[in-house]
Scaffold this active site. Structure first.
Site, mmCIF file in Angstrom:
data_model
loop_
_atom_site.group_PDB
_atom_site.id
_atom_site.type_symbol
_atom_site.label_atom_id
_atom_site.label_comp_id
_atom_site.label_asym_id
_atom_site.label_seq_id
_atom_site.Cartn_x
_atom_site.Cartn_y
_atom_site.Cartn_z
ATOM 1 N N THR A 30 0.821 -1.218 0.000
ATOM 2 C CA THR A 30 0.000 0.000 0.000
ATOM 3 C C THR A 30 0.853 1.266 0.000
ATOM 4 O OG1 THR A 30 -1.613 -1.250 1.288
ATOM 5 C CG2 THR A 30 -1.955 1.121 1.147
ATOM 6 N N GLU A 88 -4.263 -15.806 2.453
ATOM 7 C CA GLU A 88 -4.350 -14.701 3.411
ATOM 8 C C GLU A 88 -5.797 -14.496 3.880
ATOM 9 O OE1 GLU A 88 -2.192 -10.544 3.205
ATOM 10 O OE2 GLU A 88 -4.203 -10.372 2.374
HETATM 11 C C1 LIG Z 1 -3.503 -1.130 10.689
HETATM 12 C C2 LIG Z 1 -3.285 -1.377 9.235
HETATM 13 C C3 LIG Z 1 -2.333 -2.288 8.842
HETATM 14 C C4 LIG Z 1 -2.070 -2.487 7.498
HETATM 15 N N1 LIG Z 1 -1.052 -3.315 7.104
HETATM 16 C C5 LIG Z 1 -0.661 -3.330 5.822
HETATM 17 C C6 LIG Z 1 0.547 -4.000 5.428
HETATM 18 O O1 LIG Z 1 1.215 -4.633 6.240
HETATM 19 N N2 LIG Z 1 0.937 -3.903 4.130
HETATM 20 C C7 LIG Z 1 0.235 -3.198 3.205
HETATM 21 O O2 LIG Z 1 0.660 -3.153 2.054
HETATM 22 N N3 LIG Z 1 -0.925 -2.565 3.523
HETATM 23 C C8 LIG Z 1 -1.366 -2.615 4.811
HETATM 24 N N4 LIG Z 1 -2.518 -1.945 5.168
HETATM 25 C C9 LIG Z 1 -3.233 -1.183 4.165
HETATM 26 C C10 LIG Z 1 -4.635 -1.684 3.876
HETATM 27 O O3 LIG Z 1 -4.566 -2.838 3.097
HETATM 28 C C11 LIG Z 1 -5.339 -0.529 3.197
HETATM 29 O O4 LIG Z 1 -5.602 0.470 4.199
HETATM 30 C C12 LIG Z 1 -6.596 -0.927 2.562
HETATM 31 O O5 LIG Z 1 -6.301 -1.767 1.478
HETATM 32 C C13 LIG Z 1 -7.377 0.301 2.039
HETATM 33 O O6 LIG Z 1 -6.533 1.209 1.380
HETATM 34 P P1 LIG Z 1 -6.591 2.771 1.740
HETATM 35 O O7 LIG Z 1 -6.416 2.878 3.213
HETATM 36 O O8 LIG Z 1 -5.633 3.530 0.905
HETATM 37 O O9 LIG Z 1 -8.046 3.181 1.372
HETATM 38 P P2 LIG Z 1 -8.576 3.850 0.018
HETATM 39 O O10 LIG Z 1 -8.096 3.053 -1.152
HETATM 40 O O11 LIG Z 1 -8.297 5.297 0.059
HETATM 41 O O12 LIG Z 1 -10.123 3.591 0.186
HETATM 42 C C14 LIG Z 1 -10.923 4.296 1.162
HETATM 43 C C15 LIG Z 1 -12.287 3.680 1.199
HETATM 44 O O13 LIG Z 1 -12.900 3.764 -0.094
HETATM 45 C C16 LIG Z 1 -13.254 2.469 -0.551
HETATM 46 N N5 LIG Z 1 -13.036 2.384 -2.003
HETATM 47 C C17 LIG Z 1 -11.955 2.822 -2.706
HETATM 48 N N6 LIG Z 1 -12.100 2.543 -4.003
HETATM 49 C C18 LIG Z 1 -13.284 1.896 -4.131
HETATM 50 C C19 LIG Z 1 -14.002 1.338 -5.237
HETATM 51 N N7 LIG Z 1 -13.515 1.351 -6.477
HETATM 52 N N8 LIG Z 1 -15.195 0.743 -4.981
HETATM 53 C C20 LIG Z 1 -15.709 0.708 -3.731
HETATM 54 N N9 LIG Z 1 -15.075 1.221 -2.656
HETATM 55 C C21 LIG Z 1 -13.880 1.805 -2.847
HETATM 56 C C22 LIG Z 1 -12.365 1.496 0.206
HETATM 57 O O14 LIG Z 1 -12.928 0.205 0.283
HETATM 58 C C23 LIG Z 1 -12.232 2.180 1.554
HETATM 59 O O15 LIG Z 1 -13.308 1.821 2.369
HETATM 60 C C24 LIG Z 1 -2.833 -1.781 6.524
HETATM 61 C C25 LIG Z 1 -3.826 -0.870 6.932
HETATM 62 C C26 LIG Z 1 -4.047 -0.660 8.268
HETATM 63 C C27 LIG Z 1 -5.081 0.355 8.679
#
Ligand SMILES: Cc1cc2nc3c(=O)[nH]c(=O)nc-3n(C[C@H](O)[C@H](O)[C@H](O)COP(=O)(O)OP(=O)(O)OC[C@H]3O[C@@H](n4cnc5c(N)ncnc54)[C@H](O)[C@@H]3O)c2cc1C
Length: 385
Positions: free
Chosen positions: A123, A243
């Protein structure tokens, strides 16, 4: 709960180990946002974190249902496997797509618990869920890739020796499909200077040891490329079903913990001269989340059955994760409500588990993305993004 007969010996021995890490231990870690070193060390020396590594590399070579039983038992005991669950499955990318030399070099030391591979850098702040839009680049220079860019939410990076890093090796405008041109590097983080790789912890609502990482000309040997250059996105996707299954098992464990706490308290707590559990208004939410949990558990069993037959059960693994994460959140809510004011008191551990369970609506994949998968790949609806 006949399903629990499967791997019962594992469940019981994990529960015995977890008994040494009671609520007070987790409350202290939570308060101090400390890594649960002792708990992770105990799991490591008992061999649980190498459950999925084949025996030829020194692991136990157990099926995914055994790994799921370990994680479920941890969460059912009120502990939290998020500090180390990735040590179990991140190595899968090396196992499936790494060269023989890479497997020989890393897997035995991971299995022995001498090194940790539990950081997974996918991410980024700008791309978020749109993984293929990531901007971290790796450009070949001599015998090295030079990595530049930024990752966010890279959990456990401060407690890992190695990191699997997804980065762009071919610019997006020079490829036909956006899923091409991404590569996976195995980054050895030991001894790397802050100048080349700066790791900054992010404080979150629960204790999770997550970080953001800044790369500035980090040199990674070319021999640390996993598989073929440009095919990294596919390699990352190939580990997603495992996963999903393992996270679903954690959620089932959480749901069982919340349900057990709820029923115990509802039987004991007397108000209006009777146990609060005698009121249907208290019983029904608990019975309802029990039904949710059992349905999710059945989907998980089905996903594992197919997975262990060699299939790639995308539908079942995604549904199991979706239903289990929903069941654990609903069970957390019912547990809070059953406990009245005491649910908010730290010493009951409910508010801590409530915060921990909430994560699985968002990570490692958010609920919306699973619904998109089901809509498009199972129901044949148009792709929405
Ligand atoms: C505590 C924690 C640990 C994590 N650990 C890891 C890790 O170890 N490695 C790693 O790589 N990542 C990690 N992540 C990242 C996690 O996988 C992402 O936060 C998650 O995939 C969402 O990405 P974002 O936060 O950028 O949300 P965004 O992509 O900004 O999305 C925000 C919201 O909008 C929704 N959304 C966005 N686009 C769409 C669409 N096209 N259709 C419908 N809904 C949509 C999403 O579902 C979400 O609810 C972690 C996150 C957290 C909070």
């Amino acid at each position: 709960m006949n399903y629990e007969v499967k791997h019962q010996d594992i469940r019981e021995s994990v529960a015995r180990l977890c008994a040494d890490f009671p609520g007070e231990y987790w409350r202290r870690c939570d308060r101090e946002r400390a890594y649960p070193q002792e708990f992770v060390a105990a799991l490591t020396s008992a061999g649980y974190l190498s459950a999925l590594i084949p025996e030829i590399y020194g692991g136990s070579g157990l099926p995914i249902s055994a790994a799921a039983a370990i994680l479920e038992a941890i969460h059912r005991a009120g502990c939290n496997a998020a500090a180390c669950h990735a040590q179990m499955y991140t190595m899968g990318t090396v196992l499936r797509h790494g060269s023989d030399a890479q497997k020989q070099k890393y897997l035995p030391s991971i299995a022995a618990g001498e090194i940790r591979l539990q950081a997974f850098g996918v991410t980024e702040p700008n791309s978020g869920t749109d993984t293929t839009a990531l901007r971290t680049t790796a450009q070949v220079q001599g015998d090295y890739y030079l990595v530049n860019g930024q990752k966010i939410w890279t959990s456990r990076a401060e407690h890992s020796d190695l990191m699997l890093l997804l980065c762009r090796t071919t610019p997006r405008d020079k490829i036909n499909k956006k899923t091409e041109g991404l590569s996976v590097l195995l980054v050895d983080m030991r001894g790397v200077s802050d100048k080349n790789m700066l790791i900054r912890p992010i404080r979150t609502m629960m204790n999770h040891s997550t970080t953001e990482i800044f790369f500035d000309n980090l040199a990674v040997p070319k021999e640390n490329l996993i598989g073929e250059q440009g095919k990294g996105f596919r390699y990352i996707l190939s580990g997603m079903n495992a996963e999903r299954i393992l996270i679903a098992a954690e959620c089932i464990g959480d749901a069982k913990w919340f349900i057990e706490k709820s029923t115990t308290y509802a039987n004991q707590r007397r108000v209006f001269n009777r146990p609060i559990g005698q009121n249907q208004g208290v019983q029904f939410p608990i019975a309802s989340v029990y039904a949710d949990m059992r349905a999710a558990e059945l989907m998980l069993i089905e996903a594992m059955r197919l997975y262990e037959q060699g299939a790639q059960p995308g539908e079942e693994a995604n549904l199991a994760k979706l239903l289990a994460a929903d069941a654990s959140c609903a069970a957390a809510e019912a547990c809070m409500q059953t406990h009245g004011g005491f649910g908010f008191a730290e010493e009951y551990d409910i508010e801590r588990k409530y915060r921990e369970a909430r994560l699985y609506q968002t990570a490692p994949i958010s609920t919306n993305m699973i619904l998109s998968y089901i809509a498009e790949h199972v129901l044949g609806l148009p792709r929405s993004y």
